[in-house]
Design a protein around this motif. Structure first.
Motif, PDB file in Angstrom:
ATOM      1  N   UNK A   1      36.447-107.251  81.228  1.00 20.82           N
ATOM      2  CA  UNK A   1      35.642-107.755  80.117  1.00 20.82           C
ATOM      3  C   UNK A   1      35.767-106.792  78.938  1.00 20.82           C
ATOM      4  N   UNK A   2      35.034-107.064  77.884  1.00 19.90           N
ATOM      5  CA  UNK A   2      35.006-106.260  76.662  1.00 19.90           C
ATOM      6  C   UNK A   2      34.939-104.771  77.022  1.00 19.90           C
ATOM      7  N   UNK A   3      36.027-104.032  76.760  1.00 26.95           N
ATOM      8  CA  UNK A   3      36.126-102.628  77.173  1.00 26.95           C
ATOM      9  C   UNK A   3      36.689-101.803  76.023  1.00 26.95           C
ATOM     10  N   UNK A   4      36.087-100.658  75.766  1.00 27.81           N
ATOM     11  CA  UNK A   4      36.525 -99.859  74.623  1.00 27.81           C
ATOM     12  C   UNK A   4      36.052 -98.417  74.738  1.00 27.81           C
ATOM     13  N   UNK A   5      36.376 -97.625  73.695  1.00 29.33           N
ATOM     14  CA  UNK A   5      35.842 -96.275  73.506  1.00 29.33           C
ATOM     15  C   UNK A   5      36.171 -95.323  74.652  1.00 29.33           C
ATOM     16  N   UNK A   6      37.407 -95.327  75.095  1.00 31.19           N
ATOM     17  CA  UNK A   6      37.778 -94.433  76.189  1.00 31.19           C
ATOM     18  C   UNK A   6      37.962 -93.002  75.705  1.00 31.19           C
TER      19      UNK A   6
ATOM     20  N   UNK B   1      41.834 -85.075  86.108  1.00 35.34           N
ATOM     21  CA  UNK B   1      41.575 -85.760  84.846  1.00 35.34           C
ATOM     22  C   UNK B   1      40.655 -86.946  85.090  1.00 35.34           C
ATOM     23  N   UNK B   2      39.710 -87.126  84.163  1.00 37.78           N
ATOM     24  CA  UNK B   2      38.739 -88.213  84.260  1.00 37.78           C
ATOM     25  C   UNK B   2      38.785 -89.079  83.004  1.00 37.78           C
ATOM     26  N   UNK B   3      38.486 -90.351  83.208  1.00 33.77           N
ATOM     27  CA  UNK B   3      38.504 -91.350  82.142  1.00 33.77           C
ATOM     28  C   UNK B   3      37.107 -91.949  82.066  1.00 33.77           C
ATOM     29  N   UNK B   4      36.520 -91.941  80.881  1.00 36.52           N
ATOM     30  CA  UNK B   4      35.185 -92.502  80.677  1.00 36.52           C
ATOM     31  C   UNK B   4      35.290 -93.559  79.582  1.00 36.52           C
ATOM     32  N   UNK B   5      34.654 -94.707  79.794  1.00 31.93           N
ATOM     33  CA  UNK B   5      34.773 -95.793  78.830  1.00 31.93           C
ATOM     34  C   UNK B   5      33.517 -96.661  78.851  1.00 31.93           C
ATOM     35  N   UNK B   6      33.418 -97.539  77.849  1.00 32.17           N
ATOM     36  CA  UNK B   6      32.331 -98.505  77.775  1.00 32.17           C
ATOM     37  C   UNK B   6      32.862 -99.890  78.129  1.00 32.17           C
ATOM     38  N   UNK B   7      32.071-100.643  78.887  1.00 31.68           N
ATOM     39  CA  UNK B   7      32.452-102.016  79.228  1.00 31.68           C
ATOM     40  C   UNK B   7      31.198-102.875  79.322  1.00 31.68           C
ATOM     41  N   UNK B   8      31.307-104.108  78.823  1.00 32.63           N
ATOM     42  CA  UNK B   8      30.163-105.005  78.815  1.00 32.63           C
ATOM     43  C   UNK B   8      30.110-105.838  80.094  1.00 32.63           C
ATOM     44  N   UNK B   9      28.886-106.086  80.544  1.00 35.66           N
ATOM     45  CA  UNK B   9      28.660-106.910  81.728  1.00 35.66           C
ATOM     46  C   UNK B   9      27.514-107.863  81.444  1.00 35.66           C
TER      47      UNK B   9
END
Length: 316
Positions: A134-139, A148-156
């Motif tokens: 779904x809508x995913x951004x701002x990684x 290494x770690x990945x952090x992001x925003x996603x809508x639910x």
């Protein structure tokens, strides 16, 4: 006045979601969302101050159709295991809110002049059925204890949906190794404006602590910055390892004409002082849709540290 610029005042105009990295050789690079949302630009300087007037070079332009053809947002440039990568979000002009995270890889050592290769959409772990659907951004990405770690925003959810923050370990620069873990959801009133939003994560380490700031609420004057805290030896994929601040750490200050401060990154000045890079508006009333109003300006804040190792965010 310090080093030729004033803190907490518009510095680079009409550049939202700003990101500054200082490479090992001391060179600074700046990128941000441009008002047209149509490409990714870089600036380069030997000093932090010099980024303001440095030449801006577009190193990648949106596609004419399909994925990555509209809403090119929030690029970040990271140096991972000897190569430069840019993480950004983009939509499809036939489905403009089909926002997903994408990755570029520099084919040389010079991010400004060398070519960039598209690695496509960020890949989830093989057993992950949820991430980037779904809508995913701002990684953003960061390294801790060799991982290494990945952090992001996603809508639910349904309707307006809710934007959460997720974290996962990375297998390689364009693929996750582990299934997503929910890091933060809009629990508090300050995260719940017209939209319920946690987004724009950024990481800074100090001593034994890791601090993850994030932006909350809608993109008008209620936009603000919250913070999560953990330690370098904690299990970063255990949500219980993270503690969220009860109140925002940075928010609108009408007396200083700072409205909707948010979407920050961290860098250091030439003396090694920690600097928050963020965007804010200078007006309380926004003409038109806040998303398309260009007057979010890059600003700098010098971070001080308390005796117990906590960051002090102040407009003073």
């Amino acid at each position: 006045m310090d080093k030729g610029f004033k803190y907490n005042e518009p510095w680079i105009l009409q550049r939202a979601d700003p990101f500054i990295v200082r490479h090992d050789d001391g060179i600074y690079y700046f990128t941000a969302s441009v008002p047209a949302y149509d490409g990714i630009c870089l600036r380069k300087s030997t000093t932090l101050e010099g980024l303001k007037d440095a030449k801006e070079v577009e190193i990648w332009h949106k596609h004419n159709e399909g994925p990555m053809s509209i809403h090119i947002w929030a690029p970040e440039m990271h140096y991972i295991e000897g190569k430069w990568y840019i993480y950004f979000a983009g939509g499809d002009k036939d489905d403009i809110w089909n926002i997903r995270p994408y990755v570029l890889e520099c084919q040389g050592d010079d991010p400004i002049n060398d070519s960039w290769k598209e690695l496509g959409k960020m890949q989830s772990a093989d057993e992950d059925e949820f991430s980037f659907k779904a809508f995913s951004l701002d990684a953003t990405v960061f390294k801790n204890n060799g991982k290494w770690y990945y952090v992001w925003a996603e809508k639910v959810g349904v309707g307006k949906q809710i934007s959460n923050l997720y974290i996962a370990e990375m297998e390689k620069p364009n693929k996750l190794k582990t299934v997503q873990v929910l890091l933060s959801t809009p629990d508090y009133d300050w995260e719940r404006g017209d939209f319920w939003v946690d987004e724009g994560p950024a990481v800074i380490k100090k001593g034994n602590n890791i601090f993850l700031t994030f932006s909350a609420s809608d993109t008008g004057p209620s936009y603000c910055i919250g913070m999560l805290k953990t330690t370098v030896d904690a299990d970063l994929l255990d949500p219980q390892s993270w503690v969220k601040s009860r109140y925002p750490v940075v928010e609108t200050d009408e007396k200083r004409n700072i409205y909707g401060p948010g979407h920050n990154s961290f860098t250091v000045d030439e003396d090694g002082n920690d600097i928050m890079v963020y965007h804010a508006r200078t007006e309380s009333k926004i003409v038109g849709d806040p998303l398309y109003n260009p007057n979010r300006h890059t600003q700098l804040m010098k971070i001080n540290w308390s005796k117990d190792g906590m960051p002090i965010f102040s407009f003073i």
